[in-house]
Design a protein around this motif. Structure first.
Motif, mmCIF file in Angstrom:
data_model
loop_
_atom_site.group_PDB
_atom_site.id
_atom_site.type_symbol
_atom_site.label_atom_id
_atom_site.label_comp_id
_atom_site.label_asym_id
_atom_site.label_seq_id
_atom_site.Cartn_x
_atom_site.Cartn_y
_atom_site.Cartn_z
ATOM 1 N N ALA A 132 67.404 37.198 -6.484
ATOM 2 C CA ALA A 132 67.116 37.204 -7.685
ATOM 3 C C ALA A 132 65.731 38.176 -8.211
ATOM 4 O O ALA A 132 65.815 38.749 -9.191
ATOM 5 C CB ALA A 132 67.103 35.628 -8.288
ATOM 6 N N ALA A 133 64.894 37.771 -7.327
ATOM 7 C CA ALA A 133 63.356 38.280 -7.672
ATOM 8 C C ALA A 133 63.399 39.676 -7.307
ATOM 9 O O ALA A 133 62.948 40.488 -8.040
ATOM 10 C CB ALA A 133 62.317 37.637 -6.883
ATOM 11 N N GLY A 134 64.246 40.118 -6.234
ATOM 12 C CA GLY A 134 64.212 41.456 -5.845
ATOM 13 C C GLY A 134 65.145 42.435 -6.940
ATOM 14 O O GLY A 134 64.537 43.597 -7.254
ATOM 15 N N VAL A 168 56.677 44.060 -17.235
ATOM 16 C CA VAL A 168 56.661 44.040 -15.993
ATOM 17 C C VAL A 168 56.855 42.780 -15.428
ATOM 18 O O VAL A 168 56.532 42.212 -14.077
ATOM 19 C CB VAL A 168 55.214 44.605 -15.504
ATOM 20 C CG1 VAL A 168 55.180 46.048 -15.983
ATOM 21 C CG2 VAL A 168 54.110 43.937 -16.221
ATOM 22 N N MET A 169 57.326 41.606 -16.001
ATOM 23 C CA MET A 169 57.561 40.302 -15.614
ATOM 24 C C MET A 169 59.291 40.400 -15.038
ATOM 25 O O MET A 169 59.914 40.614 -15.892
ATOM 26 C CB MET A 169 57.349 39.435 -16.320
ATOM 27 C CG MET A 169 55.861 39.342 -16.877
ATOM 28 S SD MET A 169 55.491 37.818 -18.023
ATOM 29 C CE MET A 169 56.099 36.567 -17.130
ATOM 30 N N PRO A 170 59.387 40.158 -13.673
ATOM 31 C CA PRO A 170 60.908 40.081 -13.332
ATOM 32 C C PRO A 170 61.564 38.811 -13.712
ATOM 33 O O PRO A 170 61.949 38.126 -13.152
ATOM 34 C CB PRO A 170 60.384 40.020 -11.751
ATOM 35 C CG PRO A 170 59.182 39.170 -11.645
ATOM 36 C CD PRO A 170 58.469 39.562 -12.764
ATOM 37 N N LEU A 171 61.826 38.739 -14.990
ATOM 38 C CA LEU A 171 62.360 37.518 -15.511
ATOM 39 C C LEU A 171 64.006 37.717 -16.050
ATOM 40 O O LEU A 171 64.755 36.849 -16.146
ATOM 41 C CB LEU A 171 61.377 37.058 -16.869
ATOM 42 C CG LEU A 171 60.070 36.552 -16.546
ATOM 43 C CD1 LEU A 171 59.363 35.934 -17.931
ATOM 44 C CD2 LEU A 171 60.141 35.485 -15.472
ATOM 45 N N GLY A 172 64.203 39.155 -16.492
ATOM 46 C CA GLY A 172 65.488 39.159 -17.103
ATOM 47 C C GLY A 172 65.854 40.572 -16.558
ATOM 48 O O GLY A 172 66.422 41.443 -17.490
#
Length: 227
Positions: free
Chosen positions: A178-180, A39-43
């Motif tokens: 990018a975060a979205g 659930v981390m928005p990294l990739g």
């Protein structure tokens, strides 16, 4: 302003320490809490897909199809809602962490000509709005057109003194986008290259010319006189 005493080597050390802490924390979380990586928005992580919530982003074609029937979806569980909340918190909070070094770079490199406090704050707040818009739109073209119409109605305008101010605004929007879409890791890498490139150009005085020096000196005297 405290940024007036910041030199290029000192700023580089500050940025390096921050990025080591930022990437080191992400790696540590991944090693200690592997489940949290989902659930981390990294990739490119989509929280709705991870927790099993079916999101129907209607395309433009079936959005105007009268024969399409609404589908029934199961209500999300408390765990799913919690995971989505974590994803949203990390996405929105992550934009601030990524934008902090960019804001520090801006205040340091603009110390000679001066800068507006509201502009620096806008750099931190703008990606939050951009992230929220992307999360709302998803794949729904009809909603995208509606949001574009509302933005056009607001007629948001910003007066920029220099071309680099526009570049910093653009970087803020890039971080939000990018975060979205769940690629906050790419935004963090962008911040690394963006900050170090600007600090290096500022330290080497790349592109310096006497006309700009005279204009900068005149503006500085005007600011001192009005203070």
């Amino acid at each position: 302003m405290t940024s007036q005493s910041v030199s290029a080597p000192r700023l580089i050390l500050k940025l390096t320490a921050f990025f080591i802490l930022l990437f080191g924390s992400a790696i540590a979380i991944g090693n200690l809490k592997p489940d949290l990586l989902s659930v981390m928005p990294l990739g490119g992580t989509d929280a709705l897909d991870v927790v099993g919530i079916e999101y129907d982003g209607n395309s433009l074609a079936n959005g105007f199809n009268d024969s399409s029937q609404p589908t029934m979806h199961e209500a999300p569980t408390a765990r799913q809602i919690g995971l989505v909340s974590v994803f949203l918190t990390l996405s929105l909070g992550g934009t601030i962490l990524v934008m902090l070094p960019i804001a520090w770079t801006y205040t340091a490199t603009r110390r000679e000509t001066g800068y507006q406090k509201s502009f620096v704050r806008a750099l931190l707040v703008l990606p939050i709005c951009a992230t929220t818009v992307v999360l709302l739109v998803q794949n729904n073209l009809a909603l995208a057109f509606g949001l574009a119409a509302m933005v056009a109605a607001v007629r948001f305008r910003v007066s920029l003194e220099e071309a680099m101010d526009g570049i910093y605004i653009f970087s803020s929007v890039c971080v939000g986008l990018a975060a979205g879409i769940g690629h906050l890791g790419i935004a963090a890498v962008l911040a690394v290259f963006f900050c170090y490139t600007n600090v290096l150009l500022w330290h080497l005085e790349f592109g310096r010319n006497p006309i700009d020096d005279a204009r900068t000196e005149k503006k500085r005297r005007k600011l001192i006189d009005s203070a």
